[in-house]
Scaffold this motif. Sequence first.
Motif, PDB file in Angstrom:
ATOM      1  N   ASN A  64       0.798  -1.224   0.000  1.00  0.00           N
ATOM      2  CA  ASN A  64       0.000   0.000   0.000  1.00  0.00           C
ATOM      3  C   ASN A  64       0.828   1.271   0.000  1.00  0.00           C
ATOM      4  OD1 ASN A  64      -2.741  -0.024  -0.491  1.00  0.00           O
ATOM      5  ND2 ASN A  64      -3.251  -0.866   1.515  1.00  0.00           N
ATOM      6  N   THR A  65       2.140   1.123  -0.222  1.00  0.00           N
ATOM      7  CA  THR A  65       3.007   2.293  -0.411  1.00  0.00           C
ATOM      8  C   THR A  65       3.514   2.331  -1.845  1.00  0.00           C
ATOM      9  OG1 THR A  65       3.702   2.301   1.905  1.00  0.00           O
ATOM     10  CG2 THR A  65       5.096   3.484   0.351  1.00  0.00           C
ATOM     11  N   ASP A 154       2.860   3.911   4.613  1.00  0.00           N
ATOM     12  CA  ASP A 154       1.440   4.264   4.698  1.00  0.00           C
ATOM     13  C   ASP A 154       0.845   4.077   6.088  1.00  0.00           C
ATOM     14  OD1 ASP A 154       1.747   1.352   4.092  1.00  0.00           O
ATOM     15  OD2 ASP A 154      -0.433   1.383   4.317  1.00  0.00           O
ATOM     16  N   ARG A 155       1.643   3.604   7.063  1.00  0.00           N
ATOM     17  CA  ARG A 155       1.098   3.320   8.390  1.00  0.00           C
ATOM     18  C   ARG A 155       1.786   4.176   9.452  1.00  0.00           C
ATOM     19  NH1 ARG A 155      -1.489  -1.620   8.870  1.00  0.00           N
ATOM     20  NH2 ARG A 155      -2.091  -0.827  10.926  1.00  0.00           N
ATOM     21  N   GLU A 174      -1.014   8.002   1.511  1.00  0.00           N
ATOM     22  CA  GLU A 174      -2.316   7.367   1.623  1.00  0.00           C
ATOM     23  C   GLU A 174      -2.224   5.958   1.035  1.00  0.00           C
ATOM     24  OE1 GLU A 174      -5.183   9.880  -0.258  1.00  0.00           O
ATOM     25  OE2 GLU A 174      -4.676  11.622   0.991  1.00  0.00           O
ATOM     26  N   PRO A 175      -3.024   5.009   1.530  1.00  0.00           N
ATOM     27  CA  PRO A 175      -2.961   3.654   0.988  1.00  0.00           C
ATOM     28  C   PRO A 175      -3.384   3.612  -0.479  1.00  0.00           C
ATOM     29  CG  PRO A 175      -4.875   3.922   2.411  1.00  0.00           C
ATOM     30  CD  PRO A 175      -4.040   5.156   2.585  1.00  0.00           C
ATOM     31  N   LEU A 178      -7.569  -0.338  -0.572  1.00  0.00           N
ATOM     32  CA  LEU A 178      -8.049  -1.008   0.636  1.00  0.00           C
ATOM     33  C   LEU A 178      -8.779  -2.308   0.317  1.00  0.00           C
ATOM     34  CD1 LEU A 178      -9.424   2.054   2.646  1.00  0.00           C
ATOM     35  CD2 LEU A 178      -7.165   0.984   2.803  1.00  0.00           C
ATOM     36  N   GLU A 181      -7.158  -5.555   1.600  1.00  0.00           N
ATOM     37  CA  GLU A 181      -6.793  -5.661   3.005  1.00  0.00           C
ATOM     38  C   GLU A 181      -7.872  -6.375   3.814  1.00  0.00           C
ATOM     39  OE1 GLU A 181      -3.745  -2.073   4.146  1.00  0.00           O
ATOM     40  OE2 GLU A 181      -5.865  -1.800   4.604  1.00  0.00           O
ATOM     41  N   ARG A 186      -8.088  -2.866   7.995  1.00  0.00           N
ATOM     42  CA  ARG A 186      -8.761  -1.617   7.619  1.00  0.00           C
ATOM     43  C   ARG A 186      -9.268  -0.890   8.854  1.00  0.00           C
ATOM     44  NH1 ARG A 186     -11.189  -4.905   3.567  1.00  0.00           N
ATOM     45  NH2 ARG A 186     -13.266  -4.664   4.507  1.00  0.00           N
ATOM     46  N   ARG A 189      -6.336   0.659  10.628  1.00  0.00           N
ATOM     47  CA  ARG A 189      -5.873   1.798   9.831  1.00  0.00           C
ATOM     48  C   ARG A 189      -6.749   3.039  10.106  1.00  0.00           C
ATOM     49  NH1 ARG A 189      -2.959   2.465   5.321  1.00  0.00           N
ATOM     50  NH2 ARG A 189      -2.853   0.267   4.743  1.00  0.00           N
TER      51      ARG A 189
END
Length: 225
Positions: A64-65, A154-155, A174-175, A178, A181, A186, A189
């Motif tokens: 997600n990056t 992203d976290r 931002e991811p 989603l 996931e 989620r 997050r």
Amino acid sequence: MWWTDLKAAIGQRFNLEGIASSVGILSKDKHMAIPHVSVPDIRYIDWAELKRRGFEGVVFDKDNTITVPYSLSLWAPLRSSIDHCKSLFGNNVAVFSNSAGLLEYDPDEKEAKALEDAIGIKVIRHRMKKPAGTAEEIERQFGCESLRLIMVGDRPFTDIVYGNRNGFLTVLTEPLSLAEEPLIVRQVRMLEAALVRRWSEQGLKPNSHSLIPNSVDCVKDSPLG
């Protein structure tokens, strides 16, 4: 093999090190979860400005990056930004992930090698999950102190906490997606985002970075700018 795969699947959903770290963040170190810079994705990062300011390398989270979750392929719209980053920082661009390259879940380095082949970026092998651990393995890989490195992820409670604790410039994206996931990821997050937003509104900031005190200087207004 099946046991390793099972541990990896569970471990990537439940980061015990991250949970333990969160206790400390919630009680006294809230500012560690606040990034120096927040952008929609890496196309908004001015790599040339960061190079000009004296940074020597870039460390990317994976899922997600720069890839969608559990994929070994670079998210296509990011290719030009990755290529520009590599043109400036050369071999000092790497992935530091809690999946590929983590020896507990990737002991034979199969996923790390597959990712390197797919995206053309080296994957740092390591033993501890973010946000735990020091920057020694990364500093050794890059040949410079963490002060001159950029952590992109992203976290907030893993990538950003790890980066801030170890002196990196931290960039929160931002991811990318989603959809892939699990529900619990989620939900966590959403909680992280809500807490960081609240703390930022209360005026909390990360420690200023000496190479770029006004960190918004490295953000572009447009991904095409």
